[in-house]
Design an enzyme around this catalytic site. Structure first.
Site, PDB file in Angstrom:
ATOM      1  N   HIS A   7      33.248  19.221  52.800  1.00  0.00           N
ATOM      2  CA  HIS A   7      34.076  19.032  51.613  1.00  0.00           C
ATOM      3  C   HIS A   7      35.552  19.149  51.954  1.00  0.00           C
ATOM      4  O   HIS A   7      35.920  19.696  52.994  1.00  0.00           O
ATOM      5  CB  HIS A   7      33.725  20.019  50.490  1.00  0.00           C
ATOM      6  CG  HIS A   7      33.903  21.465  50.838  1.00  0.00           C
ATOM      7  ND1 HIS A   7      32.921  22.232  51.418  1.00  0.00           N
ATOM      8  CD2 HIS A   7      34.960  22.305  50.688  1.00  0.00           C
ATOM      9  CE1 HIS A   7      33.352  23.456  51.603  1.00  0.00           C
ATOM     10  NE2 HIS A   7      34.601  23.539  51.172  1.00  0.00           N
ATOM     11  N   HIS A  79      41.973  23.300  52.080  1.00  0.00           N
ATOM     12  CA  HIS A  79      41.276  23.331  53.367  1.00  0.00           C
ATOM     13  C   HIS A  79      40.290  22.175  53.468  1.00  0.00           C
ATOM     14  O   HIS A  79      39.976  21.529  52.477  1.00  0.00           O
ATOM     15  CB  HIS A  79      40.567  24.675  53.604  1.00  0.00           C
ATOM     16  CG  HIS A  79      39.448  25.004  52.653  1.00  0.00           C
ATOM     17  ND1 HIS A  79      39.628  25.751  51.518  1.00  0.00           N
ATOM     18  CD2 HIS A  79      38.132  24.694  52.683  1.00  0.00           C
ATOM     19  CE1 HIS A  79      38.466  25.889  50.892  1.00  0.00           C
ATOM     20  NE2 HIS A  79      37.542  25.252  51.569  1.00  0.00           N
ATOM     21  N   GLU A 130      37.580  25.334  57.442  1.00  0.00           N
ATOM     22  CA  GLU A 130      36.383  26.122  57.173  1.00  0.00           C
ATOM     23  C   GLU A 130      35.250  25.500  57.977  1.00  0.00           C
ATOM     24  O   GLU A 130      35.103  24.274  57.996  1.00  0.00           O
ATOM     25  CB  GLU A 130      36.070  26.054  55.664  1.00  0.00           C
ATOM     26  CG  GLU A 130      34.814  26.807  55.250  1.00  0.00           C
ATOM     27  CD  GLU A 130      34.537  26.734  53.750  1.00  0.00           C
ATOM     28  OE1 GLU A 130      35.066  25.816  53.086  1.00  0.00           O
ATOM     29  OE2 GLU A 130      33.814  27.606  53.243  1.00  0.00           O
TER      30      GLU A 130
HETATM   31 CO    CO Z   1      35.468  25.430  51.099  1.00  0.00          CO
END
Ligand code: CO
Length: 134
Positions: A7, A79, A130
């Site tokens: 994502h 992020h 991440e």
């Molecule tokens: Co995230």
């Protein structure tokens, strides 16, 4: 080592307004908001055919995105999340390469119920990364 883009997370000052933009203006499939008290955010997921967008809104007084929103009052990309097969192997490889893992360096259970780590943006072209064990 990294696999699919899981994502892109966008921090927003108004989660309802941002959800409406994605649902009504962009015509996307938008989830209901979910409070993540362990992470200090409320999340909305937008399902796209090839990935997801994660909208992040502030939850509580110590939200980790509060400072970001002060610097980016209209919101912004916070992020990107890449999938890895083995998060501990990924951490070992990254640490050996001198990359910094944020927090205490131990994987936490992220917003999708899977182990995640965050990597220092200064080590990754100015982008908070991440990693999620898929
Ligand atoms: Co995230």
């Amino acid at each position: 080592m990294i696999g699919r883009l899981n994502h892109v997370a966008i921090a927003v000052p108004d989660l309802a307004a941002a959800s409406a933009i994605y649902r009504d203006t962009l015509g996307a499939q938008v989830s209901a908001p979910v409070d993540q008290p362990d992470h200090g955010v409320t999340t909305v997921f937008i399902a796209l055919p090839n990935t997801k967008i994660e909208l992040l809104g502030v939850l509580g007084d110590a939200s980790p995105i509060a400072g970001f929103l002060q610097k980016n009052p209209f919101g912004g990309i916070h992020h990107v999340c890449y999938e890895v097969d083995d998060i501990l192997a990924a951490r070992a490889r990254l640490k050996a390469a001198g990359a910094r893992v944020l927090g205490d360096g131990e994987p936490r259970i992220g917003a999708h119920g899977k182990p995640v780590l965050f990597l220092h943006p200064k080590d990754f072209t100015g982008t908070l990364v991440e990693l999620e064990q898929a």
